[in-house]
Each structure stands twice: as structure tokens, then as C-alpha cells.
Design a protein around this motif. Structure first.
Motif, mmCIF file in Angstrom:
data_model
loop_
_atom_site.group_PDB
_atom_site.id
_atom_site.type_symbol
_atom_site.label_atom_id
_atom_site.label_comp_id
_atom_site.label_asym_id
_atom_site.label_seq_id
_atom_site.Cartn_x
_atom_site.Cartn_y
_atom_site.Cartn_z
ATOM 1 N N SER A 84 0.830 -1.202 0.000
ATOM 2 C CA SER A 84 0.000 0.000 0.000
ATOM 3 C C SER A 84 0.866 1.255 0.000
ATOM 4 O O SER A 84 1.936 1.305 0.612
ATOM 5 N N ASP A 85 0.385 2.281 -0.688
ATOM 6 C CA ASP A 85 1.126 3.529 -0.801
ATOM 7 C C ASP A 85 1.356 4.178 0.556
ATOM 8 O O ASP A 85 2.438 4.695 0.831
ATOM 9 N N ILE A 86 0.339 4.165 1.422
ATOM 10 C CA ILE A 86 0.459 4.861 2.692
ATOM 11 C C ILE A 86 1.509 4.210 3.580
ATOM 12 O O ILE A 86 2.265 4.895 4.279
ATOM 13 N N GLU A 87 1.603 2.875 3.544
ATOM 14 C CA GLU A 87 2.636 2.202 4.327
ATOM 15 C C GLU A 87 4.026 2.538 3.789
ATOM 16 O O GLU A 87 4.967 2.734 4.567
ATOM 17 N N ARG A 88 4.167 2.594 2.482
ATOM 18 C CA ARG A 88 5.472 2.936 1.901
ATOM 19 C C ARG A 88 5.867 4.365 2.259
ATOM 20 O O ARG A 88 7.039 4.648 2.534
#
Length: 546
Positions: free
Chosen positions: A345-349
Motif C-alpha cells: 500500500s502507498d500509505i505504508e510505503r
């Protein structure tokens, strides 16, 4: 000599009037043609030219038929007696209707129609993308067939947490490899739900994974934040409050030193896609929204702990002269950030990149204090690259010009198709009734005459919708993972959500408050106009008293 009556009769037939009244009309019109013909001849025109001038005074005989019938009967010419280009007697009108229906055979067109029905919601507390009836039926079949994957799907997406938990127990009992679905139940939602047993099961099953420990620490952080109001405190106050909370520090420490970070996104994506294929649901859009409800760790708590390790623990060691210990704390955080950055997921990255920046900034200063300038310079170069990557990710993760332009076109085309589809169905029903009973209702005949443009317009609007959505037509089996699905479809659906909700409208502005009242006024105005037109026609025909 020309037979003027025959000319008029041939061009006006059929004219559904009483024989005597029809002959009177034909007689009157034939005299007009003959008078015009003689006048042209007397003016020096040739015979063909005189005939042309005579017939030219009635340029549109179809409109003349309608006007004559309306003048005599005070109502519209029966729709099945009309011969206009949009008359139901024209084969091409029915051909456009069949072509519009044929578009429904295209999966891409059906996907385009779903833009009007997809629920614009994501998050772990919003799993209502599938009806409870569908999930209940799927669960019964899965129990009968001992299908663990289908039971796991029900557990992941059932809106009732208790029903979902029962399905999860059955799925895990059939296949222990599905224990990862326990992650769905690790958030304290609803309030009477206890996530502790599920977290314990997940930790016991996957002890080397940082994810279950992050979920455990996040559950404590969520509970304490709601009870003590930590969210309103500054980052420094939050770290000081957490410094004495072993229920938070212990699982966070285990998460940061765990050898792997697996958020189970890949397993969930493969399971969901397999069940979609099993059920015959070729809906990448729905699959994307379903994946967006995947539980995430508390990323604020994760970043807060990273700052605690680097700035508090590492800072204390640095002040005491234990530089290697301080550097080790920074490297622990940096290595965790590297593992977390591989998440889908983008937010975790993004959070992982922030965590790495925190560690690099302090580690570079420590290396310079130790005189290791080359290592510090290399680390600062990596930090600069990380800053650029972070900025690029934030600016471009949901920005795409084509998607921003396509979203309003798709939405407008979809609304037009919906309106025209309703109008076409109403037209179809009216012409069928009028075919069965031609003089059944003057109001129905008036509507059928006015709505005759709906079928061809429906085809044009449907082609416009399909053309606008075509770049986003895809199949669920062409995506390798959740990340690719989100990157390919996310910008379009985010743009569509912005248009559908209306960014200025969604904030509760006066314009949004007037939207549905305006729609209601338009509907009332249309019904009123049709009613007034019917009353006027009845009065003209003597059907109503003045």
C-alpha cells in the motif's frame, strides 16, 4: 391535367379521420395546390416549375398530417400512424434500441455503468461492498463443499463482525494457512469487539512477522488515545507518555526487530481474486474497493515509536557518549523502514520512507561526530534521494491528468445514459400499449410522440460512455498484485469520487444542499408541463369546459 386530390391523398395517407372529414381536408388542400399551380403558370412559369412551386407550399407533408389531425381532433396524431424519421414504424429506430442492448454484452460497458453504483467508501470499518444475502449464500455453499477460501472471503467482507468471526473460525479450522485472516479482527471496532484473542493467534502463527506486533501496539495506542486524549498532544508529549507503557513498547520493539514485514496484502489479493473468478465477478473496480478495506497498523503509532527510539533512546545514549549504541538504535529503525517499504500500500510505503528519513538524519550526524565523513556523505546522498522519492510519491500517487479529465465525462455520460434508458423504457411501454390499443390515451400518445428520440439518443450516449471509460476497461486476471490494481485504477476512481461527491459540494455547502431540491423541481416542472399540455389539448377538442 394533374389529379390534385390523388396527389394530396397519396401524401397524407394514412390520415385517421372520419371519411367525410378526411375528404373535406383533401378537397381543401387540393384546391390550394391547384390555385398555386395556376397562379405560377399565369406568371410565366413552365409546367414543371409551376408544379414544383405548388407542391413547395407544403414542404413537410408529415408535419402537415400532424397539424391537420391536431386541428381536427385537438390531439396528437397516433404514434403508429406517424411516418417521421423517428416513428416506431422505422426499422432503424428499433435497430438503435437493439444496438444499445447489445452493448450490455460488453464487459467494459457493464463496468462503465457501475460508476453510478460503486459505494465511495474505504477503511477497515466499512466492509459493506457485498450484500449479506450474497455472503450468506456463499457461506452455505462453502460449508457444504468444505471450501475454506470462500469461508475466508466471507470472514473478510461480512459487515457483521460476529458473523465474520464465525466464518473465520470455520475457515481456519479447515485450512490453518488461512490464519492470516485474523488480521481483520485486530482492531477494536465495534466497541464491544475484543481484538486480543485474534492478535494472540496471529502472533503465535507468524512470530517472525512485524505486522502482528504492530497491530497489537496499535490496538493499545487506539484505546489509550481515546481514553487519555493523546491525539491532541504534541509528538514530544506523546513519546513521554508512551515511555512508561510496556504494553505499547514491548510489541513495538518486537515489530522493529522482527526479520520480516508481511501485511498479508498479497495473500488477501490472491484469495479475493480467486473467489471473484469462482463467482464470475469480473469487477476490477469492486476488487480494488474491497482491497482498500484491508486493515492497516496504526501508522501514527509506528512513526511515534520510531521517533522515540531515534530521538529519545538514541539521544540519551549519544549524550552519555555511547555513540555506537545510539547508531545501533538508528540502524534498527532504518532496517525496519526498509522492510516496511516493501509493503504493497502507498500509505505504508510513505510512512516507511518517513521512518527512514528520521533514522538517516540522526545517523548522519553521529557519523560526522565520529569523524566518519565518507560514510556520512554517502548516507546524506541516500537521504537526498529518499527526500526526492518521498516528494515524488506524495505529488504523483493520485495525480493523473487523463483520469481527472475522464472522470467527469464518464459520470456525465453515465447519468445521461440512465435518464435516457428510463425514457426509452417508458417510450417502449407506451408504443406497445398504443399498438395494442391505438386510441387508448391521448396523454400516452403525446408522450410517445415526444419521446421518440430517446432510443437513438440512448445509443449515442451509451457509445459516449463506453468511449470515455474505455482506457480503464480491464479484467481482474491481468493484475499481478493489489499495488498494480491501485496504481492503474486508483487515480480514475479517486477523481470520479471527487466529481461524484463534488469537492465543493461534499463539504456541506449551500450548493450541495440545493442539489436534490433542484432535481425535484425539474421533475415537477416536467410533469407539470406534460399535464398542462394535455389539459390544453382537451380544451381545444372540447373535452374540458372552459
Amino acid at each position: 391535367m394533374h389529379d390534385w386530390k390523388e396527389i394530396v391523398r397519396r401524401r397524407l395517407t394514412p390520415l385517421p379521420l372520419e371519411p367525410g372529414r378526411r375528404e373535406e381536408v383533401i378537397e381543401e388542400l387540393s384546391h390550394q395546390l391547384e390555385d398555386a399551380y395556376k397562379e405560377a403558370l399565369s406568371g410565366g412559369a413552365s409546367e414543371p416549375e409551376a408544379l414544383r412551386r405548388s407542391l413547395a407550399q407544403f414542404k413537410d407533408w408529415e408535419n402537415l398530417r400532424k397539424d391537420v389531425f391536431r386541428a381536427v381532433k385537438a390531439e396528437e396524431l397516433p404514434v403508429w400512424q406517424q411516418r417521421g424519421i423517428l416513428s416506431p414504424k422505422r426499422p432503424w429506430v428499433w435497430a438503435t434500441l437493439l444496438l444499445s442492448l447489445a452493448l450490455l454484452a460488453l464487459s467494459g460497458f457493464r463496468q462503465a455503468l457501475t460508476t453510478l453504483s460503486i459505494p465511495m467508501k474505504t477503511g477497515p470499518s466499512q466492509d459493506g461492498f457485498f450484500s449479506t444475502r450474497t455472503l450468506a449464500q456463499m457461506e452455505r455453499q462453502a460449508i457444504a463443499q468444505a471450501d475454506a477460501r470462500a469461508l475466508a472471503f466471507v470472514a473478510l467482507h461480512h459487515p457483521d463482525i460476529n458473523e465474520a468471526a464465525r466464518a473465520a473460525e470455520k475457515a481456519i479450522a479447515l485450512d490453518a494457512h488461512l490464519t492470516w485472516i485474523s488480521a481483520r479482527f485486530t482492531r477494536a471496532y465495534p466497541l464491544d469487539h475484543n481484538p486480543a484473542p485474534w492478535i494472540a493467534r496471529l502472533k503465535a502463527w507468524d512470530p517472525d512477522n512485524a505486522f502482528p506486533y504492530l497491530l497489537e501496539a496499535g490496538a493499545f495506542f487506539d484505546k489509550s488515545s481515546s481514553e487519555t486524549g493523546w491525539m491532541s498532544r504534541s509528538p514530544l508529549e506523546q513519546r513521554r507518555a508512551l515511555a512508561s507503557e510496556s504494553d505499547f513498547l514491548s510489541p513495538m520493539h518486537k515489530a522493529f526487530v522482527a526479520p520480516k514485514y508481511d501485511n498479508y496484502a498479497a495473500q488477501r489479493f490472491e484469495l479475493d481474486r480467486a473467489v471473484f473468478q469462482q463467482q464470475g465477478w469480473d469487477r476490477p473496480d469492486l476488487l480494488m474497493f474491497a482491497e482498500a478495506s484491508r486493515p492497516l497498523p496504526n501508522l501514527l503509532a509506528t512513526r511515534t515509536y520510531a521517533q522515540y527510539v531515534v530521538e529519545d533512546l538514541g539521544g540519551t545514549a549519544e549524550k552519555a557518549g555511547r555513540l555506537e549504541e545510539a547508531a545501533a538504535q538508528c540502524r534498527t529503525v532504518e532496517q525496519f523502514g526498509v522492510r516496511m517499504q516493501r509493503a504493497s500500500s502507498d500509505i505504508e510505503r510513505l510512512i516507511a520512507m518517513v521512518i527512514r528519513q528520521i533514522s538517516y538524519e540522526h545517523l548522519a550526524l553521529l557519523l560526522r561526530h565520529q569523524g566518519r565523513t565518507e560514510e556520512a556523505a554517502l548516507l546524506e546522498s541516500q537521504l537526498a534521494d529518499l527526500h526526492d522519492a518521498f516528494r515524488f510519491a506524495r505529488e504523483h500517487r493520485s495525480e493523473e491528468g487523463a483520469a481527472v479529465r475522464a472522470a467527469p465525462l464518464v459520470l456525465i455520460s453515465g447519468v445521461v445514459v440512465l435518464v435516457l434508458a428510463v425514457a426509452t423504457l417508458a417510450w417502449l411501454g407506451s408504443v406497445i400499449l398504443l399498438r395494442w390499443k391505438e386510441n387508448g390515451s391521448s396523454l400516452l400518445n403525446y408522450f410517445a410522440s415526444e419521446a421518440c428520440a430517446a432510443p437513438p439518443l440512448l445509443l449515442l450516449a451509451s457509445l459516449g460512455l463506453y468511449g470515455a471509460y474505455y482506457p480503464y476497461v480491464c479484467h481482474i486476471d491481468q493484475f499481478q498484485n493489489e499495488g498494480q490494481l491501485a496504481r492503474d485504477l486508483g487515480p480514475f476512481w479517486e477523481s470520479l469520487a471527487g466529481v461524484w461527491m463534488g469537492l465543493p459540494l461534499y463539504q456541506g455547502s449551500w450548493l450541495r444542499n440545493l442539489l436534490w431540491p433542484a432535481v425535484w423541481c425539474v421533475v415537477v416542472a416536467v410533469i407539470g408541463a406534460i399535464t398542462l399540455r394535455w389539459v390544453a389539448s382537451r380544451r381545444e377538442g372540447g373535452g374540458l369546459p372552459e
